[in-house]
Design a protein around this motif. Sequence first.
Motif, PDB file in Angstrom:
ATOM      1  N   UNK A   3       0.862  -1.195   0.000  1.00  0.00           N
ATOM      2  CA  UNK A   3       0.000   0.000   0.000  1.00  0.00           C
ATOM      3  C   UNK A   3       0.891   1.235   0.000  1.00  0.00           C
ATOM      4  N   UNK A   4       0.355   2.337  -0.534  1.00  0.00           N
ATOM      5  CA  UNK A   4       1.077   3.611  -0.522  1.00  0.00           C
ATOM      6  C   UNK A   4       0.077   4.730  -0.766  1.00  0.00           C
ATOM      7  N   UNK A   5       0.465   5.940  -0.403  1.00  0.00           N
ATOM      8  CA  UNK A   5      -0.316   7.150  -0.681  1.00  0.00           C
ATOM      9  C   UNK A   5       0.372   7.928  -1.798  1.00  0.00           C
ATOM     10  N   UNK A   6      -0.414   8.655  -2.580  1.00  0.00           N
ATOM     11  CA  UNK A   6       0.154   9.598  -3.536  1.00  0.00           C
ATOM     12  C   UNK A   6      -0.851  10.715  -3.801  1.00  0.00           C
ATOM     13  N   UNK A   7      -0.422  11.702  -4.593  1.00  0.00           N
ATOM     14  CA  UNK A   7      -1.260  12.854  -4.922  1.00  0.00           C
ATOM     15  C   UNK A   7      -1.737  13.576  -3.672  1.00  0.00           C
ATOM     16  N   UNK A   8      -0.785  13.876  -2.763  1.00  0.00           N
ATOM     17  CA  UNK A   8      -1.093  14.591  -1.523  1.00  0.00           C
ATOM     18  C   UNK A   8      -2.225  13.928  -0.753  1.00  0.00           C
ATOM     19  N   UNK A  15      -2.477   0.131  -4.175  1.00  0.00           N
ATOM     20  CA  UNK A  15      -2.365  -1.189  -3.547  1.00  0.00           C
ATOM     21  C   UNK A  15      -2.070  -2.247  -4.602  1.00  0.00           C
ATOM     22  N   UNK A  16      -1.384  -3.314  -4.169  1.00  0.00           N
ATOM     23  CA  UNK A  16      -1.202  -4.486  -5.022  1.00  0.00           C
ATOM     24  C   UNK A  16      -1.573  -5.712  -4.220  1.00  0.00           C
ATOM     25  N   UNK A  17      -1.732  -6.826  -4.916  1.00  0.00           N
ATOM     26  CA  UNK A  17      -2.219  -8.048  -4.272  1.00  0.00           C
ATOM     27  C   UNK A  17      -1.191  -9.172  -4.357  1.00  0.00           C
ATOM     28  N   UNK A  18      -1.274 -10.079  -3.404  1.00  0.00           N
ATOM     29  CA  UNK A  18      -0.360 -11.210  -3.343  1.00  0.00           C
ATOM     30  C   UNK A  18      -0.640 -12.233  -4.430  1.00  0.00           C
ATOM     31  N   UNK A  19      -1.920 -12.420  -4.765  1.00  0.00           N
ATOM     32  CA  UNK A  19      -2.327 -13.551  -5.595  1.00  0.00           C
ATOM     33  C   UNK A  19      -2.726 -13.191  -7.017  1.00  0.00           C
ATOM     34  N   UNK A  20      -2.817 -11.916  -7.354  1.00  0.00           N
ATOM     35  CA  UNK A  20      -3.145 -11.519  -8.726  1.00  0.00           C
ATOM     36  C   UNK A  20      -2.272 -10.340  -9.137  1.00  0.00           C
ATOM     37  N   UNK A  21      -2.111 -10.156 -10.453  1.00  0.00           N
ATOM     38  CA  UNK A  21      -1.267  -9.088 -10.962  1.00  0.00           C
ATOM     39  C   UNK A  21      -1.939  -7.727 -10.894  1.00  0.00           C
ATOM     40  N   UNK A  22      -1.152  -6.704 -11.187  1.00  0.00           N
ATOM     41  CA  UNK A  22      -1.676  -5.350 -11.295  1.00  0.00           C
ATOM     42  C   UNK A  22      -1.513  -4.519 -10.037  1.00  0.00           C
ATOM     43  N   UNK A  23      -1.577  -3.209 -10.255  1.00  0.00           N
ATOM     44  CA  UNK A  23      -1.609  -2.228  -9.170  1.00  0.00           C
ATOM     45  C   UNK A  23      -2.904  -1.448  -9.315  1.00  0.00           C
ATOM     46  N   UNK A  24      -3.636  -1.348  -8.220  1.00  0.00           N
ATOM     47  CA  UNK A  24      -4.887  -0.610  -8.250  1.00  0.00           C
ATOM     48  C   UNK A  24      -4.723   0.740  -7.564  1.00  0.00           C
ATOM     49  N   UNK A  25      -5.301   1.769  -8.178  1.00  0.00           N
ATOM     50  CA  UNK A  25      -5.276   3.124  -7.633  1.00  0.00           C
ATOM     51  C   UNK A  25      -6.708   3.510  -7.262  1.00  0.00           C
TER      52      UNK A  25
END
Length: 350
Positions: A151-156, A162-172
């Motif tokens: 997990x991480x924060x961005x855009x102030x 977030x990303x997941x252990x069992x599936x690809x991709x990064x979700x915003x």
Amino acid sequence: MDRKRVAVPLVCHGHSRPVVDLFYSPVTPDGFFLISASKDSTPMLRNGETGDWIGTFEGHKGAVWSCCLDTNALRAATGSADFSAKVWDAITGDELHSFEHKHIVRACAFSEDSHLLLTGGLEKVLRIFDLNRPEAPPREVDKSPGSVRTVAWLHSDQTILSSCTDIGGVRLWDARSGQIVQTLDTKSSVTSAEVSQDGRYITTADGTSVKFWDANYFGLVKSYEMPCTIESASLEPKYGNKFIAGGEDMWVRVFDFHTGEEIACNKGHHGPVHCVRFSPGGESYASGSEDGTIRIWQTGPLTHQDNDTAPATAPGGKVKSNGGEVAHKLEALTITEDGKAKEKEETVSA
């Protein structure tokens, strides 16, 4: 090209089990700091420049999977297999809050303003805790498609990553609405996701690939194939001209950001590398491994004249020489063995 010279890292001992996460604070008036998470359940705080041990946070009853420091390095947060996320006073080592979860907590992150704590884990739920009202129920984002890995924060603090252990991709996610606004597609699950210091790039590691994404428009900027499965990657924060990657082959490699050419290959760990991070000024970078050690590598020209590793101060306050030529004054608060804070002012070798 000249074959790369042998790097001599500072070796930080203290953990008795694998080191699985590392986090550098920004530069503060007292310098910058490095916190480590380990399966031994005891996160440790160190001087980010020298690697010297400052203190150990005691209270978790299971492996600690994630750790972070707030903007001023006054508070630390950790996520654990004991189904809790804890917030600590980074000066005294005292536990300030313990937030109970229903499953293992794999990731945590302070917001940029340090008022909020974001957590995620095997529950497939992202939670946002208000640290100004720690007794209040957290806001929940419960639509994560898999177990949360990073997990991480961005855009102030307007956007959550977030990303997941069992599936690809990064979700915003939009932090206010809790809705997914963008997905960055990857073939493999993303084991490391870092927002660059200037907010321009998102650096991800998935499988044998390191990718760089535009953090504002979300397009793929660069993608490089690595020599092995990579678990973690980090972009140099000051100039953005190189990046580091570490994974299953136990080596920490440095690459040119623009071409993907390997610049250096640092050998020394005796187990897979689980995490790598650049220091806030880019003058050094740290790696944490299955072998239980943290190694701090210098980015610039080496000054060591031998090939022996240089141990940093170990837990318990046993001072060992770090070697070097430039003496500097370190003024910082340290945690003594009896748990009390005291001011430390001493001259050490860089």
